[in-house]
Design a protein around this motif. Structure first.
Motif, PDB file in Angstrom:
ATOM      1  N   TYR A   1      -2.653   4.900  -2.124  1.00 52.64           N
ATOM      2  CA  TYR A   1      -3.123   3.683  -2.776  1.00 52.64           C
ATOM      3  C   TYR A   1      -4.650   3.701  -2.914  1.00 52.64           C
ATOM      4  CZ  TYR A   1      -2.355  -1.255  -4.008  1.00 52.64           C
ATOM      5  OH  TYR A   1      -2.252  -2.442  -4.666  1.00 52.64           O
TER       6      TYR A   1
ATOM      7  N   TYR B   1      13.009  -3.054  -5.028  1.00 53.84           N
ATOM      8  CA  TYR B   1      11.679  -3.660  -4.958  1.00 53.84           C
ATOM      9  C   TYR B   1      11.793  -5.143  -4.578  1.00 53.84           C
ATOM     10  CZ  TYR B   1       7.493  -5.952  -6.823  1.00 53.84           C
ATOM     11  OH  TYR B   1       6.389  -6.748  -6.976  1.00 53.84           O
TER      12      TYR B   1
ATOM     13  N   ASN C   1       5.961  -8.727  -9.098  1.00 52.59           N
ATOM     14  CA  ASN C   1       5.338  -8.077 -10.244  1.00 52.59           C
ATOM     15  C   ASN C   1       6.439  -7.767 -11.251  1.00 52.59           C
ATOM     16  OD1 ASN C   1       2.680  -8.073  -9.307  1.00 52.59           O
ATOM     17  ND2 ASN C   1       2.996  -6.204  -8.120  1.00 52.59           N
TER      18      ASN C   1
ATOM     19  N   GLU D   1      -4.389 -14.170 -13.904  1.00 52.85           N
ATOM     20  CA  GLU D   1      -5.847 -14.289 -14.078  1.00 52.85           C
ATOM     21  C   GLU D   1      -6.201 -14.396 -15.560  1.00 52.85           C
ATOM     22  OE1 GLU D   1      -8.293 -11.481 -11.941  1.00 52.85           O
ATOM     23  OE2 GLU D   1     -10.082 -12.156 -12.993  1.00 52.85           O
TER      24      GLU D   1
ATOM     25  N   GLU E   1       8.867 -14.619  -5.813  1.00 53.97           N
ATOM     26  CA  GLU E   1       9.180 -13.746  -4.696  1.00 53.97           C
ATOM     27  C   GLU E   1       9.531 -14.638  -3.495  1.00 53.97           C
ATOM     28  OE1 GLU E   1       6.961 -12.246  -1.586  1.00 53.97           O
ATOM     29  OE2 GLU E   1       6.374 -10.486  -2.750  1.00 53.97           O
TER      30      GLU E   1
ATOM     31  N   GLN F   1      -7.226 -13.714  -5.465  1.00 62.74           N
ATOM     32  CA  GLN F   1      -5.951 -13.067  -5.797  1.00 62.74           C
ATOM     33  C   GLN F   1      -5.059 -14.116  -6.455  1.00 62.74           C
ATOM     34  OE1 GLN F   1      -3.220 -11.813  -6.340  1.00 62.74           O
ATOM     35  NE2 GLN F   1      -3.061  -9.729  -5.572  1.00 62.74           N
TER      36      GLN F   1
ATOM     37  N   TYR G   1       0.809  -1.215   0.000  1.00 65.46           N
ATOM     38  CA  TYR G   1       0.000   0.000   0.000  1.00 65.46           C
ATOM     39  C   TYR G   1       0.850   1.277   0.000  1.00 65.46           C
ATOM     40  CZ  TYR G   1      -3.102  -3.762   0.766  1.00 65.46           C
ATOM     41  OH  TYR G   1      -3.738  -4.961   0.607  1.00 65.46           O
TER      42      TYR G   1
HETATM   43  N1  EPU Z   1      -5.124  -8.248 -10.262  1.00 61.46           N
HETATM   44  C1  EPU Z   1      -5.963  -8.988 -11.066  1.00 61.46           C
HETATM   45  N2  EPU Z   1      -6.273 -10.270 -10.691  1.00 61.46           N
HETATM   46  C2  EPU Z   1      -5.807 -10.838  -9.574  1.00 61.46           C
HETATM   47  C3  EPU Z   1      -4.936 -10.093  -8.740  1.00 61.46           C
HETATM   48  C4  EPU Z   1      -4.606  -8.802  -9.096  1.00 61.46           C
HETATM   49  O1  EPU Z   1      -6.421  -8.510 -12.090  1.00 61.46           O
HETATM   50  O2  EPU Z   1      -6.139 -12.010  -9.335  1.00 61.46           O
HETATM   51  C5  EPU Z   1      -4.743  -6.873 -10.668  1.00 61.46           C
HETATM   52  C6  EPU Z   1      -5.753  -5.835 -10.305  1.00 61.46           C
HETATM   53  O3  EPU Z   1      -5.819  -4.963 -11.406  1.00 61.46           O
HETATM   54  C7  EPU Z   1      -5.137  -5.071  -9.164  1.00 61.46           C
HETATM   55  C8  EPU Z   1      -3.661  -5.218  -9.437  1.00 61.46           C
HETATM   56  O4  EPU Z   1      -3.548  -6.504 -10.064  1.00 61.46           O
HETATM   57  O5  EPU Z   1      -5.527  -3.738  -9.193  1.00 61.46           O
HETATM   58  C9  EPU Z   1      -2.813  -5.183  -8.188  1.00 61.46           C
HETATM   59  O6  EPU Z   1      -3.303  -6.148  -7.260  1.00 61.46           O
HETATM   60  P1  EPU Z   1      -3.104  -5.928  -5.668  1.00 61.46           P
HETATM   61  O7  EPU Z   1      -3.513  -4.558  -5.287  1.00 61.46           O
HETATM   62  O8  EPU Z   1      -3.737  -7.083  -4.979  1.00 61.46           O
HETATM   63  O9  EPU Z   1      -1.539  -5.941  -5.492  1.00 61.46           O
HETATM   64  P2  EPU Z   1      -0.396  -6.916  -6.078  1.00 61.46           P
HETATM   65  O10 EPU Z   1       0.430  -6.116  -7.017  1.00 61.46           O
HETATM   66  O11 EPU Z   1      -0.940  -8.197  -6.551  1.00 61.46           O
HETATM   67  C10 EPU Z   1       1.346  -6.178  -4.283  1.00 61.46           C
HETATM   68  C11 EPU Z   1       2.290  -6.889  -3.368  1.00 61.46           C
HETATM   69  C12 EPU Z   1       1.544  -7.386  -2.135  1.00 61.46           C
HETATM   70  C13 EPU Z   1       0.929  -6.184  -1.425  1.00 61.46           C
HETATM   71  C14 EPU Z   1      -0.009  -5.476  -2.405  1.00 61.46           C
HETATM   72  C15 EPU Z   1      -0.584  -4.193  -1.833  1.00 61.46           C
HETATM   73  C16 EPU Z   1       4.014  -7.817  -4.820  1.00 61.46           C
HETATM   74  C17 EPU Z   1       4.589  -9.050  -5.439  1.00 61.46           C
HETATM   75  N3  EPU Z   1       2.937  -7.999  -4.067  1.00 61.46           N
HETATM   76  O12 EPU Z   1       0.426  -7.171  -4.746  1.00 61.46           O
HETATM   77  O13 EPU Z   1       2.494  -7.984  -1.255  1.00 61.46           O
HETATM   78  O14 EPU Z   1       0.213  -6.588  -0.271  1.00 61.46           O
HETATM   79  O15 EPU Z   1       0.719  -5.111  -3.599  1.00 61.46           O
HETATM   80  O16 EPU Z   1       0.406  -3.203  -1.792  1.00 61.46           O
HETATM   81  O17 EPU Z   1       4.565  -6.733  -5.006  1.00 61.46           O
HETATM   82  C18 EPU Z   1       3.566 -10.033  -0.745  1.00 61.46           C
HETATM   83  O18 EPU Z   1       4.617  -9.496  -1.114  1.00 61.46           O
HETATM   84  O19 EPU Z   1       3.540 -11.226  -0.343  1.00 61.46           O
HETATM   85  C19 EPU Z   1       2.333  -9.283  -0.825  1.00 61.46           C
HETATM   86  C20 EPU Z   1       1.148  -9.809  -0.503  1.00 61.46           C
END
Ligand code: EPU
Length: 345
Positions: A201, A169, A248, A285, A340, A303, A136
């Motif tokens: 965020y 990152y 990511n 996805e 990761e 997710q 976030y």
């Molecule tokens: N999305 C999809 N489908 C999914 C999942 C995500 O379309 O099944 C898209 C959506 O557009 C969403 C975007 O991906 O807006 C981002 O998804 P989300 O906000 O859940 O964040 P993330 O990029 O998947 C990252 C971190 C998380 C952290 C969140 C919130 C990484 C690898 N992961 O996830 O960290 O909690 O942002 O800041 O950078 C972790 O590192 O274990 C972790 C959970």
């Protein structure tokens, strides 16, 4: 000096309750160190110097593919204390074995700002700098002051300051040049007495609005982050997982433009003029993997970036699923996902 007599080496210890994926791998030998002195004693024992070692914190970012044929050292060094303060900041030192979220709650309680967006991230304090945990809009590196670590071969103590850690990152020197070489024993953070809240965020803004909170406190922010995480991410106690399984990916702007032509709705966050970060969850996805189950492993229904253990999955099963997901993303988008999670084989 702490007591060093209570050190107990276990043979053939199940690691099931020591990794949040809930994989039932065994460690040939296992020891829990409750102080730096105990840790040094373990490391300097000639018997232990010859064998392969793995240092374990909360086990929230690790996949044991097989049994571990060596010594697992579990870090259980506790203690949170304020070590310094001035008008603006407090410096808080925490033992590496403290649960990260307990440290967050302690700081929120005291009104010390800076890590409230990192609420509910699983794992221990000692693991936090290794992958520069982030969520976030906030990363650990923003509040990091220093850490103390012990050399795994010599047992010598060394202090690492910000510049020594090469944060990036989900990355640091402890995942690269110093991987497996230094054991973190404590971490010191510099927190704000007058918190500067990060509500950038989108999901946080939406949640604050929904609750009608206009001027949030750090507790409000922590509560909102907890709520968002609980709605999106599975609780490891109920469903084994290690958070995001892959990072990511970062692609060139040119590559992103090509992808956008084929997939107009693809999300992307420009990092600079030349590169764009793409959410791996979206890519996964789109390949159709979201919520799919293969044997006892699967991707999470809410997710896709989170790989879950539906019960009894072996490390190998989880790895195979991850490899298939990676191959699909490669085939469809020409993007290579990097794990990761720390994969131990
Ligand atoms: N999305 C999809 N489908 C999914 C999942 C995500 O379309 O099944 C898209 C959506 O557009 C969403 C975007 O991906 O807006 C981002 O998804 P989300 O906000 O859940 O964040 P993330 O990029 O998947 C990252 C971190 C998380 C952290 C969140 C919130 C990484 C690898 N992961 O996830 O960290 O909690 O942002 O800041 O950078 C972790 O590192 O274990 C972790 C959970």
């Amino acid at each position: 000096m702490s007591d060093t007599t209570s050190l107990q080496l276990q043979e053939d210890q199940s690691l099931k309750s020591y990794n949040t994926l809930g994989v039932d791998a065994n460690a040939a030998q296992f020891i829990s160190a409750e102080s730096k002195e105990q840790l040094v004693q373990v490391l300097q024992d000639p018997e232990n110097q010859k064998i392969r070692k793995f240092v374990l914190g909360g086990g929230s970012n690790v996949l044991f593919v097989d049994d571990f044929d060596g010594l697992v050292i579990h870090i259980a060094i506790k203690g949170i204390e304020k070590v310094k303060e001035n008008e603006k900041h407090v410096w808080v030192r925490s033992g590496a074995g403290e649960i990260w979220h307990d440290l967050v709650l302690h700081c929120v309680e005291k009104g010390w700002g800076g890590i409230e967006n990192l609420s509910l991230i699983p794992g221990t304090v000692g693991a936090a700098p290794i992958q520069n945990i982030g969520a976030y809009g906030v990363e650990l590196q923003e509040v990091f002051e220093s850490l103390e670590a012990v050399d795994i071969v010599t047992g010598e103590t060394r202090t690492f300051f910000y510049d020594d850690c090469h944060f990036d990152y989900r990355d640091s020197i402890f995942k690269n040049e110093l991987k497996g070489k230094q054991v973190i024993t404590s971490v010191t953070l510099r927190l704000d007495k007058e918190p500067k809240l990060n509500t950038s965020y989108g999901a946080i803004q939406a949640k604050l609005e929904e609750k009608g909170i206009e001027s949030p406190t750090i507790r409000d922010l922590s509560d909102v982050v907890i709520e968002i995480r609980q709605s999106k991410l599975p609780d490891p106690k109920a469903l084994g997982n290690a958070g995001s399984f892959f990072k990511n990916p970062v692609v060139s702007k040119q590559k992103f433009e090509q992808l956008k032509a084929d997939y107009p709705e693809i999300p992307g966050y420009p990092l600079d003029n030349d590169t764009v970060k793409v959410p791996a969850g979206w890519l996964i996805e789109e390949t159709g993997w979201k919520g799919k189950v293969l044997g006892n492993a699967g991707t999470y229904r809410n997710q896709a970036l989170v790989i879950v253990n539906h019960g009894g999955a072996t490390g190998r099963e989880i790895l195979q699923l991850a490899q298939k997901v990676k191959a699909s993303v490669h085939d469809v988008f020409g993007i290579d996902l990097d794990p990761e999670v720390n994969i131990i084989s």
